[in-house]
Design a protein around this motif. Sequence first.
Motif, mmCIF file in Angstrom:
data_model
loop_
_atom_site.group_PDB
_atom_site.id
_atom_site.type_symbol
_atom_site.label_atom_id
_atom_site.label_comp_id
_atom_site.label_asym_id
_atom_site.label_seq_id
_atom_site.Cartn_x
_atom_site.Cartn_y
_atom_site.Cartn_z
ATOM 1 N N GLU A 1 0.832 -1.211 0.000
ATOM 2 C CA GLU A 1 0.000 0.000 0.000
ATOM 3 C C GLU A 1 0.867 1.262 0.000
ATOM 4 O OE1 GLU A 1 -3.021 2.266 -0.597
ATOM 5 O OE2 GLU A 1 -3.247 0.081 -0.636
ATOM 6 N N ALA A 2 1.938 1.238 0.799
ATOM 7 C CA ALA A 2 2.845 2.397 0.873
ATOM 8 C C ALA A 2 3.530 2.629 -0.471
ATOM 9 C CB ALA A 2 3.886 2.184 1.966
ATOM 10 N N GLU A 3 3.927 1.544 -1.133
ATOM 11 C CA GLU A 3 4.572 1.670 -2.445
ATOM 12 C C GLU A 3 3.612 2.237 -3.480
ATOM 13 O OE1 GLU A 3 7.971 -1.837 -2.373
ATOM 14 O OE2 GLU A 3 5.897 -2.398 -2.761
ATOM 15 N N VAL B 1 6.513 0.041 -10.437
ATOM 16 C CA VAL B 1 5.320 0.104 -11.281
ATOM 17 C C VAL B 1 5.682 -0.235 -12.724
ATOM 18 C CG1 VAL B 1 3.514 1.621 -12.208
ATOM 19 C CG2 VAL B 1 4.161 1.776 -9.805
ATOM 20 N N THR B 2 6.768 0.341 -13.224
ATOM 21 C CA THR B 2 7.144 0.051 -14.611
ATOM 22 C C THR B 2 7.516 -1.425 -14.768
ATOM 23 O OG1 THR B 2 9.438 0.746 -14.268
ATOM 24 C CG2 THR B 2 7.910 2.423 -15.109
ATOM 25 N N ASN B 3 8.137 -2.002 -13.741
ATOM 26 C CA ASN B 3 8.461 -3.429 -13.811
ATOM 27 C C ASN B 3 7.193 -4.272 -13.865
ATOM 28 O OD1 ASN B 3 11.176 -2.875 -13.744
ATOM 29 N ND2 ASN B 3 11.371 -3.175 -11.543
ATOM 30 N N GLU B 4 6.233 -3.887 -13.058
ATOM 31 C CA GLU B 4 4.937 -4.569 -13.010
ATOM 32 C C GLU B 4 4.267 -4.506 -14.391
ATOM 33 O OE1 GLU B 4 2.711 -6.788 -10.682
ATOM 34 O OE2 GLU B 4 3.987 -5.491 -9.510
ATOM 35 N N ILE B 5 4.224 -3.315 -14.971
ATOM 36 C CA ILE B 5 3.585 -3.129 -16.280
ATOM 37 C C ILE B 5 4.293 -3.979 -17.335
ATOM 38 C CG2 ILE B 5 3.161 -1.468 -18.155
ATOM 39 C CD1 ILE B 5 2.789 0.695 -15.925
ATOM 40 N N CYS B 6 5.613 -3.891 -17.384
ATOM 41 C CA CYS B 6 6.369 -4.618 -18.411
ATOM 42 C C CYS B 6 6.268 -6.127 -18.244
ATOM 43 C CB CYS B 6 7.827 -4.164 -18.424
ATOM 44 S SG CYS B 6 8.009 -2.512 -19.119
ATOM 45 N N THR B 7 6.262 -6.591 -16.998
ATOM 46 C CA THR B 7 6.127 -8.024 -16.751
ATOM 47 C C THR B 7 4.786 -8.528 -17.276
ATOM 48 O OG1 THR B 7 7.518 -7.866 -14.799
ATOM 49 C CG2 THR B 7 6.118 -9.807 -14.947
ATOM 50 N N HIS B 8 3.720 -7.807 -16.955
ATOM 51 C CA HIS B 8 2.390 -8.216 -17.429
ATOM 52 C C HIS B 8 2.315 -8.184 -18.954
ATOM 53 C CE1 HIS B 8 0.266 -8.902 -13.711
ATOM 54 N NE2 HIS B 8 0.778 -7.798 -13.204
ATOM 55 N N LEU B 9 2.844 -7.132 -19.549
ATOM 56 C CA LEU B 9 2.805 -7.037 -21.018
ATOM 57 C C LEU B 9 3.588 -8.190 -21.651
ATOM 58 C CD1 LEU B 9 3.127 -3.178 -21.456
ATOM 59 C CD2 LEU B 9 1.163 -4.573 -22.114
#
Length: 153
Positions: free
Chosen positions: A7-9, A136-144
Amino acid sequence: STMSLSEAEVQSARGAWEKIYVDAKDNGTAVLIRMFTEHPDTKSYFTHFKGMDSVEEMKQSDQVRGHGKKVFSAINDMVQHLDNSEAFLGIVIPLGKKHATQLKIDPKNFRIICDIILQLMEEKFGRDSKASFEKVTNEICTHLNNIYKEEGW
């Protein structure tokens, strides 16, 4: 949940994103221009940008500005749903599928765009902003990348 952010992140990532999203059109344009300049092969995906070589020309282009805004709006939607994986995936999955199947964009370009956004954040707002948005960018790229794998890339 598929999301690996606390949540903090999520809160600090949103804070960092808000600062750059205030000027979505200018910052989105700056990100694309930097991508086209540093990775000229990425221009080949955009038929109407192909002939544009000068930064000035790109800056003035309604199409470059329009797509910059589009990229930032899509990321903004994802950032708003970082704490709701169903809603987040509801944005990421169609976006990934479209780029994989219709537009046939190499998935490495998502990483390039994300890295440039992080660079711009660091230049404008310092290292902490960049650090808080990196997950966040890692999360987005991993999902993509996963969506691309499912589509047979």
